[in-house]
Design an enzyme around this catalytic site. Structure first.
Site, PDB file in Angstrom:
ATOM      1  N   CYS A  41       0.846  -1.199   0.000  1.00  0.00           N
ATOM      2  CA  CYS A  41       0.000   0.000   0.000  1.00  0.00           C
ATOM      3  C   CYS A  41       0.879   1.246   0.000  1.00  0.00           C
ATOM      4  CB  CYS A  41      -0.898  -0.009   1.234  1.00  0.00           C
ATOM      5  SG  CYS A  41      -1.865   1.495   1.470  1.00  0.00           S
TER       6      CYS A  41
ATOM      7  N   CYS B 289      -0.164   3.509   3.761  1.00  0.00           N
ATOM      8  CA  CYS B 289       0.376   3.127   5.070  1.00  0.00           C
ATOM      9  C   CYS B 289       1.819   2.658   5.001  1.00  0.00           C
ATOM     10  CB  CYS B 289      -0.488   2.052   5.720  1.00  0.00           C
ATOM     11  SG  CYS B 289      -0.504   0.470   4.853  1.00  0.00           S
TER      12      CYS B 289
ATOM     13  N   TRP C  35      30.870 -14.141  33.176  1.00  0.00           N
ATOM     14  CA  TRP C  35      30.250 -12.806  33.235  1.00  0.00           C
ATOM     15  C   TRP C  35      30.535 -12.040  31.947  1.00  0.00           C
ATOM     16  CZ3 TRP C  35      31.979  -7.872  32.597  1.00  0.00           C
ATOM     17  CH2 TRP C  35      31.106  -6.835  32.965  1.00  0.00           C
TER      18      TRP C  35
ATOM     19  N   TYR D  49      27.805 -11.001  29.161  1.00  0.00           N
ATOM     20  CA  TYR D  49      27.553  -9.573  28.976  1.00  0.00           C
ATOM     21  C   TYR D  49      27.775  -9.163  27.520  1.00  0.00           C
ATOM     22  CZ  TYR D  49      27.256  -4.666  30.318  1.00  0.00           C
ATOM     23  OH  TYR D  49      26.860  -3.361  30.444  1.00  0.00           O
TER      24      TYR D  49
ATOM     25  N   ASP E 177      26.865 -10.883  38.155  1.00  0.00           N
ATOM     26  CA  ASP E 177      26.965  -9.423  38.168  1.00  0.00           C
ATOM     27  C   ASP E 177      26.576  -8.875  39.541  1.00  0.00           C
ATOM     28  OD1 ASP E 177      27.078  -6.808  36.438  1.00  0.00           O
ATOM     29  OD2 ASP E 177      25.277  -6.669  37.660  1.00  0.00           O
TER      30      ASP E 177
END
Length: 488
Positions: A65, A68, A421, A425, A441
Site C-alpha cells: 500500500c 500506510c 560474566w 555480557y 553481576d
C-alpha cells in the site's frame, strides 16, 4: 505461519498500533496489502486475508500500500517464532549489504541448501531469495520517498549491484518502476544544503522508553565517538569504506526515530546502518510478549509498571563492545568508559565531520593487531586478555556470526582472562541475545538480595529460569531497580 484471523480483524478495525508489524492485511479486490494501522477505509472481512510478514504477502502476488507504507512497519516478531536455523539465516542475510546464494548461505549455517529451502518454505512460506528481495525493495521504497538520493545509488544502498535487476524486482513487487515512485513525490524529504546528509525513519511498536535508553547509553558514551545531549544520540561510524556521523532523535507522536546521517562522498551503507540502529535501540522487540513473561516475577512486574517500553540496549559493533566488556571487568562503568576513551584516542582513527568537529572511530581488530595497550590504566593481565582477544578475532577463534548463546560462551571462555560474566555480557549487549544473563553481576545480586545480604549467582540463575527466553531484559530491569550504586 499461523495467525489468528479474529485477532487480526479486531486489531485492523481498531487500527491498534500495538499490532503494527505483527501482521499484514491483504485485500483481494485491490491486490494491495496494508499495515493494521492503515488510514484507508477498512475493507470488508470477506475481502481480506492475513499474512504474518510482508514477504509472504508480496510472494502471494499482493503489492504494498502506498498510503500506510509497509516498508516502514516495525520488524515482525513472527521471525522469532521460526526455527533457530531460519533465525540465524535471516540475521546473516541482514548483516551484509550484498546477497549471497542459498548454497553459500546454507554452507555458513552448516546445512544443505535443499534443507534450508525446505525450512523457509515450512516456517515462512517463501524462499530465502523472496525474503531478501522483498525486504530490500521495501527499504528502497523508503529511500525513494524519504531521501533525495539518485536511483542508482538507492539500488546500491539496498543491496542491488545491478540497476536492471533492481528495476525488475522493484516493479514486480510494487507494480511501479522506481522512477514512477520518485515522480509521485516525497513526504518528509530532508531539506538541507548539505548534499551528503540523508534522513531515515525507524518505526517501532509503542511503547518505547526512549529516555531510559538515552540514560543507559549516555552513562557509557565514549568521548569523541558518542554523545547524548538534548534527548538525542550522536555517534561517529564507518561503513562500506565511508566515515560519517549519525544523529538520532525521537518522534513519539509518530512512533519512530528520526536519523540524520552525514558522511563523506560515496555511499554510507544505509541498509546496514538501518539494521544496526534497529538492533542498537532494540526497535523490533515484542514488548507485549516480553512483559507477559516477566510480569510473573513480582519485582520485575513492579519495575515494568513504573517504566513501560523496556528495550535491551544493544551495541553498534560486536567487536567494539567485546573489548569494552573486557575493559569493564571488576571495575565501575565510569572507570571502564574512561579507559575505553583512552584506547580510542590512542589507536582510533580521527576525522573532521561536516560541521568542522573532530570525531574518532573505535579501532578495528586489524588496527589493534600490534597494540600493546600499555599506559591505558590496565593491569598486565587485562592487557594480555585484550591482546589475546584481538588475536583470536583476527585468526577466527572468535566468531561474531550468528550462533547459539551456549556456543558463544564456550568459544569465548576458552580464552585466558574471560569468564562467564564477560561472555554473557558481550552476548547480552554486543550480540543482542535476549536470553543472555550475567548471573554473577554485582548489581543483579544486589537487586535480588536483601538490604544486608546479596543473592548468590546460583540463586540468581534459579530465579531467572522463569524469565526465559528474556533473561537479558530481566537483567536490565534489575539494574534499573537499584536506587543507588554502580550499574553494569
Amino acid at each position: 505461519m499461523k495467525i489468528d484471523a479474529a485477532v487480526c480483524s479486531s486489531a485492523r478495525l481498531a487500527r491498534d498500533r500495538r499490532f503494527d508489524g505483527r501482521f499484514f492485511t491483504a485485500v483481494k479486490t485491490t491486490g494491495i496489502f496494508c499495515r493494521p494501522i492503515c488510514p484507508a477505509r477498512p475493507p470488508l472481512e470477506h475481502n481480506v486475508t492475513y499474512f504474518a510478514t510482508a514477504a509472504e504477502a508480496a510472494n502471494a502476488g499482493f503489492r504494498p500500500c502506498l498510503r500506510c507504507r509497509p516498508d516502514s512497519a516495525p520488524g515482525s516478531p513472527a521471525w522469532e517464532l521460526v526455527s533457530t536455523t531460519v533465525q540465524r539465516a535471516l540475521k546473516l542475510m541482514r548483516s551484509e549489504r550484498e546477497p549471497h546464494s542459498v548454497e553459500r548461505l546454507a554452507e555458513r549455517l552448516g546445512v544443505s541448501s535443499r534443507y534450508l529451502r525446505r525450512l523457509f518454505a515450512e516456517h515462512l512460506g517463501v524462499s530465502p531469495l523472496a525474503v531478501w528481495q522483498t525486504e530490500r525493495a521495501l527499504f528502497a521504497f523508503r529511500l525513494l520517498r524519504d531521501t533525495n538520493l539518485p536511483i542508482a545509488e538507492i539500488a546500491y544502498e539496498s543491496g542491488f549491484n545491478s540497476l536492471r535487476r533492481f528495476n525488475g524486482v522493484f516493479k514486480q513487487i510494487y507494480q511501479r518502476t522506481p522512477s514512477e515512485v520518485r515522480r509521485e513525490g516525497h513526504t518528509g524529504r530532508l531539506k538541507s544544503s548539505a548534499s551528503t546528509t540523508v534522513r531515515l525513519y525507524l518505526d517501532y511498536r509503542p511503547p518505547l522508553d526512549w529516555q531510559q535508553l538515552l540514560t543507559f547509553l549516555g552513562a557509557r558514551a565514549l568521548v569523541g565517538v558518542e554523545q547524548v545531549e538534548d534527548c538525542e544520540y550522536l555517534r561517529s561510524f564507518a561503513l562500506e569504506g565511508c566515515r560519517g556521523v549519525m544523529r538520532v532523535a525521537h518522534d513519539p507522536e509518530r512512533n519512530r526515530l528520526v536519523v540524520e546521517v552525514s558522511g563523506q562522498e560515496g555511499g554510507t551503507g544505509l541498509y546496514l546502518l538501518n539494521q544496526r540502529l534497529r538492533r542498537l535501540f532494540d526497535l523490533d522487540a515484542d514488548t507485549a510478549e516480553i512483559q507477559a513473561v516477566l510480569n510473573e516475577d513480582p519485582l520485575l512486574k513492579k519495575q515494568l509498571a513504573q517504566r513501560p517500553g523496556l528495550r535491551l540496549p544493544g551495541a553498534w559493533d560486536p567487536f567494539e563492545y567485546a573489548l569494552r566488556a573486557i575493559l569493564g571487568q571488576q571495575i565501575s562503568v565510569a572507570a571502564a568508559t574512561t579507559i575505553a576513551g583512552r584506547l580510542v584516542a590512542r589507536y582510533g582513527e580521527s576525522f573532521v565531520d561536516d560541521s568542522g568537529v573532530e570525531r574518532f572511530l573505535f579501532p578495528t581488530a586489524k588496527q589493534l593487531a600490534e597494540a600493546d595497550f600499555a599506559g591505558l590504566g590496565l593491569t598486565r593481565t587485562r592487557a594480555n586478555t585484550l591482546r589475546e582477544f584481538v588475536d583470536a578475532t583476527l585468526d577466527g577463534r572468535v566468531n561474531f556470526a550468528e550462533q547459539s548463546l551456549e556456543d558463544w560462551c564456550t568459544q569465548v571462555t576458552a580464552l585466558p582472562g574471560i569468564g562467564d560474566w564477560t561472555a554473557q555480557y558481550i552476548a547480552m549487549r554486543g550480540l543482542s541475545m535476549p536470553d543472555a544473563f550475567p548471573s554473577s553481576d554485582l548489581g543483579i545480586l544486589q537487586a535480588l538480595g536483601s538490604k544486608s545480604l546479596k543473592a548468590k549467582p546460583k540463586e540468581a540463575l534459579a530465579r531467572a529460569e522463569q524469565w526465559r527466553p528474556w533473561r537479558a531484559y530481566g537483567a536490565i530491569l534489575l539494574w534499573q531497580s537499584l536506587k543507588s550504586g554502580e550499574q553494569k
